[in-house]
Design an enzyme around this catalytic site. Structure first.
Site, PDB file in Angstrom:
ATOM      1  N   ASN A  19       0.807  -1.224   0.000  1.00  0.00           N
ATOM      2  CA  ASN A  19       0.000   0.000   0.000  1.00  0.00           C
ATOM      3  C   ASN A  19       0.835   1.267   0.000  1.00  0.00           C
ATOM      4  OD1 ASN A  19       0.413  -1.329   2.660  1.00  0.00           O
ATOM      5  ND2 ASN A  19      -0.369   0.578   3.480  1.00  0.00           N
TER       6      ASN A  19
ATOM      7  N   SER B 259     -11.024  -5.505   0.230  1.00  0.00           N
ATOM      8  CA  SER B 259     -11.814  -4.404   0.795  1.00  0.00           C
ATOM      9  C   SER B 259     -12.510  -3.659  -0.338  1.00  0.00           C
ATOM     10  CB  SER B 259     -10.859  -3.462   1.538  1.00  0.00           C
ATOM     11  OG  SER B 259     -11.576  -2.467   2.204  1.00  0.00           O
TER      12      SER B 259
ATOM     13  N   HIS C  38     -13.591  -0.504  -0.456  1.00  0.00           N
ATOM     14  CA  HIS C  38     -13.342   0.931  -0.693  1.00  0.00           C
ATOM     15  C   HIS C  38     -12.053   1.217  -1.447  1.00  0.00           C
ATOM     16  CE1 HIS C  38     -10.493   2.151   2.680  1.00  0.00           C
ATOM     17  NE2 HIS C  38     -10.875   0.976   3.139  1.00  0.00           N
TER      18      HIS C  38
ATOM     19  N   THR D  43     -25.258  -8.803  11.328  1.00  0.00           N
ATOM     20  CA  THR D  43     -26.216  -8.643  10.231  1.00  0.00           C
ATOM     21  C   THR D  43     -25.530  -7.954   9.062  1.00  0.00           C
ATOM     22  OG1 THR D  43     -28.011  -8.466  11.819  1.00  0.00           O
ATOM     23  CG2 THR D  43     -28.441  -7.601   9.606  1.00  0.00           C
TER      24      THR D  43
ATOM     25  N   CYS E 279      -2.481   5.070   7.367  1.00  0.00           N
ATOM     26  CA  CYS E 279      -2.510   4.526   8.732  1.00  0.00           C
ATOM     27  C   CYS E 279      -1.310   4.997   9.520  1.00  0.00           C
ATOM     28  CB  CYS E 279      -2.516   3.004   8.700  1.00  0.00           C
ATOM     29  SG  CYS E 279      -3.881   2.363   7.760  1.00  0.00           S
TER      30      CYS E 279
HETATM   31  N1  PLP Z   1      -4.326  -4.025   3.838  1.00  0.00           N
HETATM   32  C1  PLP Z   1      -3.862  -3.059   3.022  1.00  0.00           C
HETATM   33  C2  PLP Z   1      -2.725  -3.371   2.105  1.00  0.00           C
HETATM   34  C3  PLP Z   1      -4.448  -1.798   3.020  1.00  0.00           C
HETATM   35  O1  PLP Z   1      -3.985  -0.845   2.211  1.00  0.00           O
HETATM   36  C4  PLP Z   1      -5.530  -1.546   3.900  1.00  0.00           C
HETATM   37  C5  PLP Z   1      -6.130  -0.186   3.987  1.00  0.00           C
HETATM   38  O2  PLP Z   1      -5.419   0.795   3.964  1.00  0.00           O
HETATM   39  C6  PLP Z   1      -5.988  -2.589   4.708  1.00  0.00           C
HETATM   40  C7  PLP Z   1      -5.365  -3.805   4.655  1.00  0.00           C
HETATM   41  C8  PLP Z   1      -7.170  -2.410   5.614  1.00  0.00           C
HETATM   42  O3  PLP Z   1      -8.355  -2.273   4.865  1.00  0.00           O
HETATM   43  P1  PLP Z   1      -9.707  -1.788   5.542  1.00  0.00           P
HETATM   44  O4  PLP Z   1      -9.692  -0.298   5.477  1.00  0.00           O
HETATM   45  O5  PLP Z   1     -10.810  -2.368   4.725  1.00  0.00           O
HETATM   46  O6  PLP Z   1      -9.715  -2.334   6.926  1.00  0.00           O
END
Ligand code: PLP
Length: 355
Positions: free
Chosen positions: A140, A184, A186, A221, A303
């Protein structure tokens, strides 16, 4: 405003939004029902959930099932905590905190290093008794694409299960083979608040949330609206995968020309090209961000930024703390235009030159 933070999240595709609306019904409308209710409206909500599950599954390997979760973090926790056995967990040094921090919380764990390009070596020997190996498909922060198929084979050879965090790859690249795959919505132009864990047939996991076990091993749910949005986004990503990748490649080449004086962090070839992680010696990133408020970009992963700590990913590829703090991440995708890249580059370069 120019949005260049596609690794943090992506805009909701209009098609995904459209698919969600019928499931956001209020009093007197249909579409608000609990998909786990046995009556007619409940069954129609359930049908929407199952249609979405099929749309998401179409981007995943055959021979497994899709379990909807509230996020990829939850999917990763379910996979890592739910795998039976006592042996240690191995993970690459550049995993997302969802994997790294969960591995630490589980106790016995160790890291698989990456080289200066940000790539793991699948030939790295695994400790005896390793029960799970986690290597993400696309990083990421620096966008590097890992040799996942070879890591999966190595894990299998050592008798371990293989978890692929495919969050940044899903819908952009064909997903790598694994035993467990976390995704994910989003990050692929779907809604926030929903993810999924793909579980290979025959892999047994212990539930981590107790309750109604609506998803078999996951309680809670489901939201038909979020599922429908995720499904529509996945279908669109499948239809547009080649066109999206070609568009991103055009943006990447233009951005590389415009940022010619900057160093690229991580492999420039083994990389998702919607991620441009750049470094410039002496750069004060906080000042740059405040001087370029019209451009939404990141000083690292969303993060990690804000914590002040240098990125563990940039340190893992051998950068000093100072070099890590001289780095920015530009992320672009389906809705980014060449003009936006040009405008953002002009602002960022001017602000950096003025420092
Ligand atoms: N793993 C990676 C490589 C990510 O980039 C992210 C989000 O930044 C996640 C996991 C976590 O995803 P979520 O926001 O759906 O918890």
């Amino acid at each position: 405003m120019i949005y260049l933070d596609y690794q943090a999240t992506t805009p909701l595709a209009p098609e995904a939004r459209e698919a969600m609306l019928p499931w956001l019904g209020g009093p007197g409308e249909a579409g608000f029902c609990n998909p786990h209710s046995p009556h007619r409206l409940g069954r129609s909500a359930k049908a929407a959930v199952e249609h979405a599950r099929d749309q998401v599954a179409a981007l995943l390997p055959d021979g497994g099932r899709v379990i909807f979760t509230g996020s990829a973090c939850e999917a990763i926790n379910l996979a890592m905590r739910g795998v039976p056995g006592e042996g240690p967990v191995a993970h690459s040094a550049i995993e997302h905190p969802a994997v790294r921090d969960t591995a630490r919380a589980l106790g016995a764990c160790y890291e698989l290093p990456v080289n200066a390009e940000g790539l793991t070596d699948p030939a790295m020997p695994l400790a005896p008794g390793t029960r799970l190996v986690a290597v993400m498909q696309v990083n990421n922060e620096i966008g590097t694409i890992q040799p996942s198929a070879r890591s999966h084979a190595a894990a299998r050879g050592a008798g371990a299960l293989f978890l692929s965090d495919a969050v940044q790859a899903f819908g952009k690249l064909p997903v790598a083979e694994a035993d467990l795959i976390a995704v994910s919505a989003h990050k692929l132009y779907g809604p926030k608040g929903i993810g999924a864990l793909w579980v290979r047939d025959g892999v047994q996991l212990a539930p981590q949330i107790t309750g109604g076990l609506q998803e078999g091993i996951r309680s809670g749910t489901l939201s038909p609206a979020l599922c429908a949005g995720f499904g529509a986004a996945a279908q669109l990503a499948r239809e547009r995968m080649a066109a999206d990748a070609a568009h991103v490649q055009t943006l990447w080449h233009r951005a590389r020309e415009l940022f010619a004086g900057w160093q690229v962090n991580g492999s420039a070839s083994e990389r998702w090209q919607g991620n441009l992680n750049l470094r410039r010696d002496g750069l004060d990133v906080a000042r740059l961000m405040s001087d370029c408020r019209q451009v939404m970009f990141s000083a690292g992963s969303a993060c990690a930024s804000g914590s002040g700590a240098p990125s563990h990913v940039l340190r893992a590829i051998g950068l000093s703390d100072r070099q890590a703090k001289n780095s920015i991440r530009l992320g672009f995708g389906r809705y980014t235009t060449v003009e936006e890249i040009e405008e953002a580059a002009a602002m960022i370069n001017a602000a950096a030159d003025a420092q």
